[in-house]
Motif scaffolding. Structure first.
Motif: not given
Length: 308
Positions: A209-232
């Motif tokens: 079952v694909t979760t909302p977190a599975g569909l979410g994007s963490w490619a950038t933060d709120a300022l448009g800076q690159p970031r990694d997907r949070p652990t856990g």
């Protein structure tokens, strides 16, 4: 191929909650839906109800969503407005012929004509009983086999020689090796729950079952800076009952991974339109999700993951 006559089943009854087509025309003989009476399904507050296939064909239409996940060999088909559970079917165009992954209740002459223009269907593969819908009518319309797992045979409400109940091996080729399509029994949601692997695309329905977190994007933060997907952060859940939120046991989740770990994939495609995840690391995300669920469910054998 014989012509398709949709009117032949117009009087058949359909469960409004799950979309299963029953080969019954007399409402007095069908008071309950056995699919919805199981704890993995439910009935709405208004109770169980049935409509005819003619009602379905009058009130709904099938809509095509091309290039699922960016690959034009995969095409989603869904009924609008939402019909029963609301799942999609996926037309998979392989070198050996077309496969329909999962099934819809609504089948009409327009849908049949469009699929025939694309080469028809050479096989239908259904993930689990909640999506059996009107699969026998689809098989009749396209004169093709429909592949189901033998573990779930008890949930069929129609019988036909076109039904092929696989058993034994957890991995089956569909339309031969040339198709590059494998049906993989993972179990879990139902004993025979399957996924379909095609050229790196894993069609999962809700076996995963694909979760909302599975569909979410963490490619950038709120300022448009690159970031990694949070652990856990999970991407998938593994459920015995999806609508009633009853999770699978740790042992069952681990058994699913023992089968899936042998196969590589770079995308997953869930039960509904838009539930697609493209990520070269998606297989690792499946494993991480399994570890998260079993940990917080209190599974005592967390050390078992060290052996995979």
């Amino acid at each position: 191929m014989a012509s398709y006559d949709s009117q032949a089943t117009d009087a058949y009854l359909v469960c409004t909650a799950c979309g299963t087509q029953f080969p019954v025309t007399d409402r007095a003989t069908l008071s309950t839906c056995r699919i919805c009476d199981d704890p993995r399904q439910f009935t709405p507050p208004t109770g169980q109800a049935f409509v005819t296939m003619a009602d379905v064909r009058r009130d709904y239409r099938n809509v095509w969503h091309t290039a699922t996940g960016g690959d034009e060999r995969l095409t989603s088909i869904a009924s609008e407005p939402k019909l029963a559970i609301g799942q999609r079917a996926i037309l998979v165009r392989t070198p050996a012929g077309n496969i329909l992954w999962d099934c819809l209740t609504l089948i009409d002459e327009e849908t049949v004509a469009r699929i025939r223009e694309l080469g028809g269907l050479q096989a239908i593969v259904i993930s689990h009983p909640h999506y059996y819908s009107s699969h026998m009518e689809w098989a009749e319309a396209f004169d093709c086999p429909v592949y189901l797992r033998s573990e779930d045979r008890e949930w069929t409400v129609q019988e036909s020689p076109r039904q092929v109940f696989w058993q034994g091996d957890d991995v089956q080729t569909v339309l031969g090796k040339e198709s590059n399509a494998l049906a993989i029994r993972l179990g879990g949601h139902f004993p025979g729950s399957q996924v379909l692997l095609f050229d790196g695309h894993l069609l999962i329905a809700d076996t995963l079952v694909t979760t909302p977190a599975g569909l979410g994007s963490w490619a950038t933060d709120a300022l448009g800076q690159p970031r990694d997907r949070p652990t856990g952060m999970n991407s998938f859940a593994f459920m015995w009952s999806i609508p009633n939120m009853i999770p699978l046991s740790g042992e069952e989740v681990f058994a699913m991974w023992a089968i899936l770990k042998h196969h590589d994939f770079t995308s997953t495609h869930g039960a509904f339109v838009g539930v697609d995840v493209m990520d070269p690391k998606i297989k690792q995300r499946v494993l991480e999700s399994m570890k998260i669920q079993t940990k917080y469910a209190g599974w005592a054998r967390q050390d078992a993951w060290e052996s995979v």
